[in-house]
Design a protein around this motif. Structure first.
Motif, PDB file in Angstrom:
ATOM      1  N   SER A   9       3.589   9.236  -6.683  1.00  0.00           N
ATOM      2  CA  SER A   9       3.298   9.563  -8.085  1.00  0.00           C
ATOM      3  C   SER A   9       2.391  10.789  -8.157  1.00  0.00           C
ATOM      4  O   SER A   9       1.865  11.246  -7.138  1.00  0.00           O
ATOM      5  CB  SER A   9       2.670   8.373  -8.818  1.00  0.00           C
ATOM      6  OG  SER A   9       1.466   8.002  -8.196  1.00  0.00           O
ATOM      7  N   VAL A  10       2.244  11.306  -9.376  1.00  0.00           N
ATOM      8  CA  VAL A  10       1.526  12.562  -9.584  1.00  0.00           C
ATOM      9  C   VAL A  10       0.403  12.335 -10.591  1.00  0.00           C
ATOM     10  O   VAL A  10       0.631  11.790 -11.674  1.00  0.00           O
ATOM     11  CB  VAL A  10       2.499  13.636 -10.131  1.00  0.00           C
ATOM     12  CG1 VAL A  10       1.747  14.900 -10.542  1.00  0.00           C
ATOM     13  CG2 VAL A  10       3.572  13.972  -9.098  1.00  0.00           C
ATOM     14  N   LEU A  11      -0.813  12.738 -10.230  1.00  0.00           N
ATOM     15  CA  LEU A  11      -1.907  12.771 -11.204  1.00  0.00           C
ATOM     16  C   LEU A  11      -1.903  14.178 -11.785  1.00  0.00           C
ATOM     17  O   LEU A  11      -2.379  15.130 -11.169  1.00  0.00           O
ATOM     18  CB  LEU A  11      -3.241  12.451 -10.513  1.00  0.00           C
ATOM     19  CG  LEU A  11      -4.494  12.489 -11.386  1.00  0.00           C
ATOM     20  CD1 LEU A  11      -4.366  11.592 -12.607  1.00  0.00           C
ATOM     21  CD2 LEU A  11      -5.725  12.095 -10.577  1.00  0.00           C
TER      22      LEU A  11
ATOM     23  N   PRO B   8       3.368  20.816  -2.502  1.00  0.00           N
ATOM     24  CA  PRO B   8       3.734  19.484  -2.997  1.00  0.00           C
ATOM     25  C   PRO B   8       4.743  18.780  -2.075  1.00  0.00           C
ATOM     26  O   PRO B   8       4.752  17.558  -1.991  1.00  0.00           O
ATOM     27  CB  PRO B   8       4.376  19.766  -4.359  1.00  0.00           C
ATOM     28  CG  PRO B   8       3.875  21.104  -4.765  1.00  0.00           C
ATOM     29  CD  PRO B   8       3.587  21.860  -3.510  1.00  0.00           C
ATOM     30  N   GLU B   9       5.553  19.563  -1.368  1.00  0.00           N
ATOM     31  CA  GLU B   9       6.515  18.972  -0.427  1.00  0.00           C
ATOM     32  C   GLU B   9       5.802  18.153   0.647  1.00  0.00           C
ATOM     33  O   GLU B   9       6.341  17.173   1.138  1.00  0.00           O
ATOM     34  CB  GLU B   9       7.371  20.053   0.242  1.00  0.00           C
ATOM     35  CG  GLU B   9       8.623  20.459  -0.527  1.00  0.00           C
ATOM     36  CD  GLU B   9       8.315  21.053  -1.891  1.00  0.00           C
ATOM     37  OE1 GLU B   9       7.287  21.758  -2.020  1.00  0.00           O
ATOM     38  OE2 GLU B   9       9.061  20.781  -2.833  1.00  0.00           O
ATOM     39  N   ASP B  10       4.591  18.591   1.028  1.00  0.00           N
ATOM     40  CA  ASP B  10       3.828  17.833   2.025  1.00  0.00           C
ATOM     41  C   ASP B  10       3.549  16.421   1.511  1.00  0.00           C
ATOM     42  O   ASP B  10       3.589  15.456   2.273  1.00  0.00           O
ATOM     43  CB  ASP B  10       2.489  18.521   2.333  1.00  0.00           C
ATOM     44  CG  ASP B  10       2.668  19.910   2.921  1.00  0.00           C
ATOM     45  OD1 ASP B  10       3.754  20.190   3.461  1.00  0.00           O
ATOM     46  OD2 ASP B  10       1.714  20.716   2.833  1.00  0.00           O
ATOM     47  N   ALA B  11       3.266  16.318   0.218  1.00  0.00           N
ATOM     48  CA  ALA B  11       2.969  14.998  -0.360  1.00  0.00           C
ATOM     49  C   ALA B  11       4.224  14.116  -0.339  1.00  0.00           C
ATOM     50  O   ALA B  11       4.154  12.916  -0.057  1.00  0.00           O
ATOM     51  CB  ALA B  11       2.434  15.148  -1.784  1.00  0.00           C
ATOM     52  N   LEU B  12       5.380  14.723  -0.631  1.00  0.00           N
ATOM     53  CA  LEU B  12       6.632  13.951  -0.566  1.00  0.00           C
ATOM     54  C   LEU B  12       6.857  13.444   0.856  1.00  0.00           C
ATOM     55  O   LEU B  12       7.266  12.295   1.062  1.00  0.00           O
ATOM     56  CB  LEU B  12       7.829  14.822  -0.986  1.00  0.00           C
ATOM     57  CG  LEU B  12       7.970  15.189  -2.459  1.00  0.00           C
ATOM     58  CD1 LEU B  12       9.234  16.021  -2.665  1.00  0.00           C
ATOM     59  CD2 LEU B  12       8.031  13.939  -3.328  1.00  0.00           C
ATOM     60  N   ARG B  13       6.596  14.302   1.817  1.00  0.00           N
ATOM     61  CA  ARG B  13       6.813  13.915   3.209  1.00  0.00           C
ATOM     62  C   ARG B  13       5.881  12.764   3.587  1.00  0.00           C
ATOM     63  O   ARG B  13       6.297  11.789   4.221  1.00  0.00           O
ATOM     64  CB  ARG B  13       6.583  15.120   4.130  1.00  0.00           C
ATOM     65  CG  ARG B  13       6.962  14.869   5.583  1.00  0.00           C
ATOM     66  CD  ARG B  13       6.885  16.137   6.419  1.00  0.00           C
ATOM     67  NE  ARG B  13       5.840  17.065   5.978  1.00  0.00           N
ATOM     68  CZ  ARG B  13       4.534  16.889   6.186  1.00  0.00           C
ATOM     69  NH1 ARG B  13       4.108  15.827   6.852  1.00  0.00           N
ATOM     70  NH2 ARG B  13       3.661  17.772   5.743  1.00  0.00           N
ATOM     71  N   ILE B  14       4.632  12.845   3.155  1.00  0.00           N
ATOM     72  CA  ILE B  14       3.681  11.775   3.453  1.00  0.00           C
ATOM     73  C   ILE B  14       4.161  10.468   2.814  1.00  0.00           C
ATOM     74  O   ILE B  14       4.064   9.387   3.414  1.00  0.00           O
ATOM     75  CB  ILE B  14       2.263  12.168   2.974  1.00  0.00           C
ATOM     76  CG1 ILE B  14       1.731  13.322   3.832  1.00  0.00           C
ATOM     77  CG2 ILE B  14       1.303  10.980   3.021  1.00  0.00           C
ATOM     78  CD1 ILE B  14       0.459  13.988   3.312  1.00  0.00           C
ATOM     79  N   ALA B  15       4.730  10.564   1.609  1.00  0.00           N
ATOM     80  CA  ALA B  15       5.244   9.350   0.945  1.00  0.00           C
ATOM     81  C   ALA B  15       6.420   8.763   1.729  1.00  0.00           C
ATOM     82  O   ALA B  15       6.532   7.550   1.916  1.00  0.00           O
ATOM     83  CB  ALA B  15       5.668   9.677  -0.488  1.00  0.00           C
TER      84      ALA B  15
ATOM     85  N   GLU C 257       0.898   3.634  -1.348  1.00  0.00           N
ATOM     86  CA  GLU C 257       1.044   4.463  -2.545  1.00  0.00           C
ATOM     87  C   GLU C 257       0.531   5.868  -2.213  1.00  0.00           C
ATOM     88  O   GLU C 257      -0.565   6.009  -1.649  1.00  0.00           O
ATOM     89  CB  GLU C 257       0.202   3.891  -3.686  1.00  0.00           C
ATOM     90  CG  GLU C 257       0.758   2.627  -4.303  1.00  0.00           C
ATOM     91  CD  GLU C 257       1.921   2.902  -5.250  1.00  0.00           C
ATOM     92  OE1 GLU C 257       2.066   4.068  -5.683  1.00  0.00           O
ATOM     93  OE2 GLU C 257       2.682   1.966  -5.540  1.00  0.00           O
ATOM     94  N   VAL C 258       1.289   6.873  -2.577  1.00  0.00           N
ATOM     95  CA  VAL C 258       0.887   8.253  -2.305  1.00  0.00           C
ATOM     96  C   VAL C 258       0.807   9.015  -3.626  1.00  0.00           C
ATOM     97  O   VAL C 258       1.765   9.020  -4.402  1.00  0.00           O
ATOM     98  CB  VAL C 258       1.887   8.939  -1.348  1.00  0.00           C
ATOM     99  CG1 VAL C 258       1.528  10.414  -1.162  1.00  0.00           C
ATOM    100  CG2 VAL C 258       1.927   8.217  -0.008  1.00  0.00           C
TER     101      VAL C 258
END
Ligand code: SF4
Lengths: 78, 375
Positions: free
Chosen positions: B166-168, B121-128, B135-136
């Motif tokens: 955000s999180v689905l 999930p940290e990868d998603a934060l970094r992409i954001a 929007e990520v």
């Protein structure tokens, strides 16, 4: 994706981050979910997070039980 | 102690196998369900059925997170990527799961959807962080093992004020699914599947502990043995289950004491409670609607909840007509009972979700077990 793996902690940066090593590869991971992680601990790694520490004494006890299970049966009769 | 090789030792495995052969009573039949995809994978990969007597049988359960993700949820993820232009971050296992209209996340990506495979999930934060104008969305799936990491990401996003993240949330709960199987008419009334005990999940249990299973042992009078994912762990757990059945006992026992305690990981549990609450209803692929079996994001984190943020409405979508995943996940059918198995449906061309992930019953059976046993 449940295939999480035991890895050894080789550096602890702070409460949240550590470096683990697996088969010679070093990786920065999160230790936010586990208390009191020390260098030398083995942790189960899953989606970049340590989920829990592994207890070497308990591991030895389990292996002992497994060995005993086999010894209780005579291989020539079973 | 490396915690891996020791638990794959061939001589020890033979020893445990001998004990199972000696202790499994010839007049009895033993059917045990391994709930978890990790166990399904280990059983197939190490050829464990070959080591067991014919009257000790393993039944695959629904514990592969990719296999139980309903099509409608993947459709939502595809909609976000394709129609709403978000960067959709997903674990690799979900990419090839067949969705509606002949699509999958992989096909949607080929058609221009910005879908990125992440490891953590940290990868998603970094992409954001790296894409402040986009929007990520993190497509958060899985059981109790992936939920705490998603919670850490939510807390991080709140701390940083990462407003484009955000999180689905599609996280589901293991105990609810076990209860659903035990309550299903196939098991309860029809007696189609006789289950004499469960192998409890390894990594899920590191988080929730062994305590939640005590209810099943009591209520359904079935033994539960929590086991690690190495082949010796599975063998030892089967032996422990055989012993409980022989003795007429139904207790929760823990083979995986090196990682699992009764209380579990309290820190992770506290984070999960802080971020999520129970959903009244959630659809599982193969099991249908299971009440109180999934989590949604709490009000406090509403701005990071993709369902609220993009005003999403869930639409159930049917599986391929011939796909038997549903019956397989309940233990009523085996992969080879499906007419598509191995011909039309293979890991390269999966028709159902059980063929996608290596932990899925069909994929595990195709890869490791196809020529081995009739079961
Ligand atoms: S073989 Fe394919 S189509 Fe048949 S049950 Fe398994 S996943 Fe579904």
């Amino acid at each position: 994706m449940c295939l999480a793996i035991p890895t050894r902690v080789i550096e602890v940066h702070n409460e949240f981050e550590a470096i683990v090593e697996l088969a010679g590869v070093r990786k920065l991971v999160s230790i936010a979910l586990v208390e009191n992680v020390q260098v030398g601990d083995f942790v189960i790694l899953h989606v970049g997070h340590a989920l829990t520490k592994l207890d070497p004494d308990e591991a030895r006890k389990t292996l002992q039980l497994m060995a005993e299970a086999g010894l209780a049966v005579d291989p020539t009769t079973a | 102690m490396k915690f891996v090789d020791e638990f794959r030792d061939g001589a020890l495995a033979q020893g445990i196998a001998r004990a199972i052969h000696a202790e499994a009573q010839p007049h009895r039949r033993y059917a045990f369900m391994e709930f978890c995809g990790g166990h399904t994978h280990a059983i197939a990969r190490y050829g464990i059925p070959d080591l067991l007597p014919a009257h000790v049988r393993m039944i695959h359960g629904p514990g592969c997170p990719v296999c139980v993700l309903p099509i409608g949820r993947i459709d939502l993820a595809i909609y976000l990527a394709v129609k709403r232009g978000v960067i959709l971050c997903t674990y690799g296992d979900t990419l090839r799961v067949p969705a509606s209209d002949g699509l999958s996340l992989l096909r949607a990506k080929a058609q221009g959807g910005d879908i990125r495979m992440i490891y953590s999930p940290e990868d998603a934060l970094r992409i954001a962080r790296d894409n402040p104008k986009r929007e990520v969305v993190l497509f958060a799936i899985g059981f109790e093992t992936t939920t705490p990491p998603t919670a850490v990401a939510l807390m991080g996003a709140e701390r940083e004020g990462l407003d484009n993240f955000s999180v689905l949330c599609c996280h589901v709960l293991t105990p609810a699914a076990i209860a659903h199987i035990l309550d299903s008419p196939e098991v309860r009334d029809l007696g189609l599947v006789s289950l004499d005990g469960f192998i409890g999940p390894a990594h899920v249990s590191t988080i929730i502990g062994s305590q939640p299973y005590e209810f099943f042992a009591e209520e359904y009078r079935k033994p539960v043995v929590i086991a690690g994912f190495e082949p010796l762990d599975v063998m030892q757990a089967i032996l422990m289950l055989v012993r409980q059945v022989n003795a007429g006992r139904f207790a929760v026992e823990n083979e995986f004491t090196r990682a699992v305690s009764r209380a579990g990981n309290r820190r992770a549990q506290a984070l999960v409670v802080e971020c999520f609450e129970l959903r009244k209803h959630f659809e599982w692929r193969g099991l249908g609607e299971v009440p109180y079996s999934a989590l949604k994001i709490r009000e406090r984190f509403a701005r990071f909840d993709a369902e609220a943020r993009f005003d999403l409405a869930y639409q159930p979508a049917p599986d391929h007509k011939a796909c038997a995943c549903g019956a397989i996940l309940r233990g009523v059918k085996q992969p080879i009972d499906c007419t598509l198995f191995g011909t039309i449906c293979t890991p390269d061309t999966p028709m159902g979700s059980c063929m996608v992930s290596s932990e899925g019953a069909c994929a595990a059976h195709y890869t490791y077990g196809r020529h081995r046993s009739p079961a």
